[in-house]
Design an enzyme around this catalytic site. Structure first.
Site, PDB file in Angstrom:
ATOM      1  CG  ASN A   1       0.006   4.810   0.827  1.00 46.30           C
ATOM      2  OD1 ASN A   1       1.207   4.453   0.109  1.00 46.30           O
ATOM      3  ND2 ASN A   1       0.331   5.067   2.135  1.00 46.30           N
TER       4      ASN A   1
ATOM      5  CE  LYS B   1      -0.934   2.061   3.825  1.00 50.51           C
ATOM      6  NZ  LYS B   1      -1.630   1.915   5.081  1.00 50.51           N
TER       7      LYS B   1
ATOM      8  CG  HIS C   1       1.242   6.999   5.691  1.00 53.58           C
ATOM      9  ND1 HIS C   1       1.349   6.064   6.417  1.00 53.58           N
ATOM     10  CD2 HIS C   1       0.338   7.154   5.013  1.00 53.58           C
ATOM     11  CE1 HIS C   1       0.377   5.736   6.453  1.00 53.58           C
ATOM     12  NE2 HIS C   1      -0.490   5.918   5.686  1.00 53.58           N
TER      13      HIS C   1
ATOM     14  CD  GLU D   1       1.090   2.419   7.347  1.00 53.18           C
ATOM     15  OE1 GLU D   1       1.970   2.525   6.306  1.00 53.18           O
ATOM     16  OE2 GLU D   1       0.152   2.312   7.413  1.00 53.18           O
TER      17      GLU D   1
ATOM     18  CD  GLU E   1      -3.819   8.773   5.678  1.00 53.73           C
ATOM     19  OE1 GLU E   1      -4.382   8.385   4.831  1.00 53.73           O
ATOM     20  OE2 GLU E   1      -2.555   8.493   5.868  1.00 53.73           O
TER      21      GLU E   1
ATOM     22  N   GLY F   1      -6.051   1.487   8.320  1.00 53.56           N
ATOM     23  CA  GLY F   1      -5.963   0.056   8.420  1.00 53.56           C
ATOM     24  C   GLY F   1      -6.575  -1.027   9.500  1.00 53.56           C
TER      25      GLY F   1
ATOM     26  CB  SER G   1     -11.058   2.365   7.481  1.00 56.25           C
ATOM     27  OG  SER G   1     -10.059   1.605   8.295  1.00 56.25           O
TER      28      SER G   1
HETATM   29  C1  PEP Z   1      -3.451   4.796   4.430  1.00 53.31           C
HETATM   30  O1  PEP Z   1      -2.666   4.042   4.542  1.00 53.31           O
HETATM   31  O2  PEP Z   1      -2.915   6.199   4.258  1.00 53.31           O
HETATM   32  C2  PEP Z   1      -4.801   4.340   4.627  1.00 53.31           C
HETATM   33  C3  PEP Z   1      -5.733   5.661   5.052  1.00 53.31           C
HETATM   34  O3  PEP Z   1      -4.893   3.196   4.787  1.00 53.31           O
HETATM   35  P1  PEP Z   1      -6.088   2.343   5.056  1.00 53.31           P
HETATM   36  O4  PEP Z   1      -7.541   2.924   3.922  1.00 53.31           O
HETATM   37  O5  PEP Z   1      -6.239   0.882   4.645  1.00 53.31           O
HETATM   38  O6  PEP Z   1      -6.911   2.600   6.328  1.00 53.31           O
END
Ligand code: PEP
Length: 254
Positions: A11, A13, A96, A98, A170, A176, A216
């Site tokens: 992703n 973003k 997601h 966000e 998630e 992040g 992460s």
């Molecule tokens: C995400 O945004 O779906 C995500 C898992 O980000 P990160 O891998 O940076 O934690």
């Protein structure tokens, strides 16, 4: 894992210029052979066309990061499912964290989107996850069950969920932040989600649906995560923006 094919999804973003997006996807394409893993990238809307033109012979799948549920009309700033299909997307990320927290998307909206995606031939990747406060309050399973019921409301009413549907667990506290759920924590949740799918649909659906972990994920933790029975791959944010780390994740850390 049963015979569910692993998937590693990136992703991107709201990152990367067109040139950077092109360069990244070319490097990913050069870095992978047939790893026995589905590889998917989700560039920003404006880079979908460019990326599509560069993945033709690579097997890389194209995914959007969001969409509206309506087919057309006066929805300034929105993108329809048909528009995504036309540009070459096979998948779309929905809900997601966000989108949920920054843009106030609700389970009801995600339900409408998931239904519209399937109706127009797109495969939804539906994200759910608890916050740190919810985890610490011991509410993880309840929160996830509610998100699942809300985001899959239409499918639950029909008692039918296409097997191509993908869920992404998630935990918000791991996105992040550099803080990954342990493989055991993630497995516990994935197993719970599969049991919930068995209750709401049937065992065949629960065993067929892929459930990705996101939060992460890095080259050094993918192997342990994916070794768990109910973890079918990863949705990767930060580490998908560099070809080296993303390709290493696709190679499952080898
Ligand atoms: C995400 O945004 O779906 C995500 C898992 O980000 P990160 O891998 O940076 O934690």
């Amino acid at each position: 894992m049963t015979d569910r094919r692993p998937m590693i999804a990136g992703n991107w973003k709201m990152n990367l210029s067109l040139l950077e997006a092109a360069s990244l996807v070319k490097s990913i394409g050069e870095g992978i052979q047939d790893q026995g893993v589905d590889v998917l990238v989700a560039p920003p809307f404006t880079a979908l066309g460019v990326v599509k033109g560069l993945i033709e012979d690579t097997g890389i799948l194209l995914c959007a990061q969001n969409m509206h549920w309506e087919s057309y009309g006066a929805y300034t700033g929105e993108i329809s499912p048909a528009m995504l299909s036309e540009v070459g997307c096979s998948h779309v990320i929905l809900g997601h964290s966000e989108r949920r927290s920054l843009f106030k998307e609700t389970d009801e909206m995600i339900d409408l989107k998931a239904n519209a995606a399937v109706e127009s031939g797109l495969i939804p990747i539906i994200c759910i996850g608890e916050t740190l406060e919810e985890r610490e309050a011991g509410e993880t399973f309840e929160v996830l069950k509610n998100q699942l019921a809300g985001s899959l409301h239409h499918f639950m009413n029909q008692k039918r969920l296409p097997l191509s549907t993908i869920l992404a667990y998630e935990p918000v506290w791991a996105i992040g932040t550099g803080r990954t759920a342990t493989p055991e924590q993630a497995q516990e949740v994935h197993q719970f989600l599969r049991e919930s799918l068995t209750e709401s649909f049937d065992a065949n659906t629960a065993q067929g649906i892929r459930i990705l972990y996101g939060g992460s994920v890095k080259p050094d933790n993918i192997k342990d995560l994916i070794s768990k029975k109910d973890i079918d791959g990863a949705l990767v944010g930060g580490a998908s923006l560099k070809a080296d780390s993303f390709v290493q994740i696709i190679r499952l850390g080898e």
